[in-house]
Enzyme design. Sequence first.
Site, short mmCIF file in Angstrom:
data_model
loop_
_atom_site.label_atom_id
_atom_site.label_comp_id
_atom_site.label_asym_id
_atom_site.label_seq_id
_atom_site.Cartn_x
_atom_site.Cartn_y
_atom_site.Cartn_z
CD GLU A 83 47.56 32.90 34.81
OE1 GLU A 83 48.27 32.46 33.88
OE2 GLU A 83 46.41 32.48 35.02
CD GLU A 114 40.08 43.71 55.72
OE1 GLU A 114 39.80 44.90 55.92
OE2 GLU A 114 39.89 43.12 54.64
#
Length: 300
Positions: A83, A114
């Site tokens: 953004e 992960e």
Amino acid sequence: MELSNLTTEQRNKNSMSLDQMSIMEALHTINDEDKKVAQAVEAVLPNVNTSVERIFKALAKGGRLFYVGAGTSGRLGVIDASECPPTFMTPPEMVQAIMAGGNDAFFSAVEGCEDDENQGAKDLEVKQLSSNDVVMGITASGRTPYPIGALKYARKIGAYTISLSCNDNSEISRHADCEIEVVVGPEVLTGSTRMKAATAHKMILNMISTTTMIQLGKVHENLMVDVHASNYKLMERAKLTIMEITQVSYAEAEKVLKKTNHEVKPAVVMIKTGASFKEAAEAINKSGGYVRQAINYILK
């Protein structure tokens, strides 16, 4: 057993009968728990402030900010980083997100990625990290190996490191120059850290990116003066922003905006001072990107 001791993995006494609640009862329970998130965020604002100060200094000198995480934590980093270019016209490399499993993991889980601490370091190494950069490791549990590996590598390079977790005395905090431990308590749905934990992290990431960009001069009053007018909505927002600041008509705002290649800052400075596009751009550059200072620079 180590996992079960974490606050984020414990059972919430207020939702023990979740499966027997009506829809409205469940909604009220979730909403009541969500109300606690803002208070938890407020408690860690001093460390958020420290983080912003260091990020601002780094970006102002040409450094970069990296968000590193896995699963929901990684996705939140991607959302916030993505953004920045349209909202603040930042170059894509200024704020970046690195997610365990790569870009494909944003849409569907890549199991096991992960848990690889070395991969966290390797994925950061590819970015040619330097001591001018800042790395934030994001993990609700505070024990995810992937972002921990990234922070360990970052510290070796000399980059400033920040951890963002939702448990006290998190493992990842030991590898950070500044730790943000926003403890929101047990989730309504046990262990589902996409809920309160993720909400808290989203709030903090919004705060960090927004306040950093304010410090970089990308906000005037409470308006986005560095918005990238790349589509109709953003083009209209750019015109409305100019009108709001300078009180000119829609037609005038549109006219001046065309002269500035659709950049709001020089348009505002031009209207406020009567300067040419070249003069406005030069004043903005000499003022470090701040609109107020650019206007004063020309009018002094």
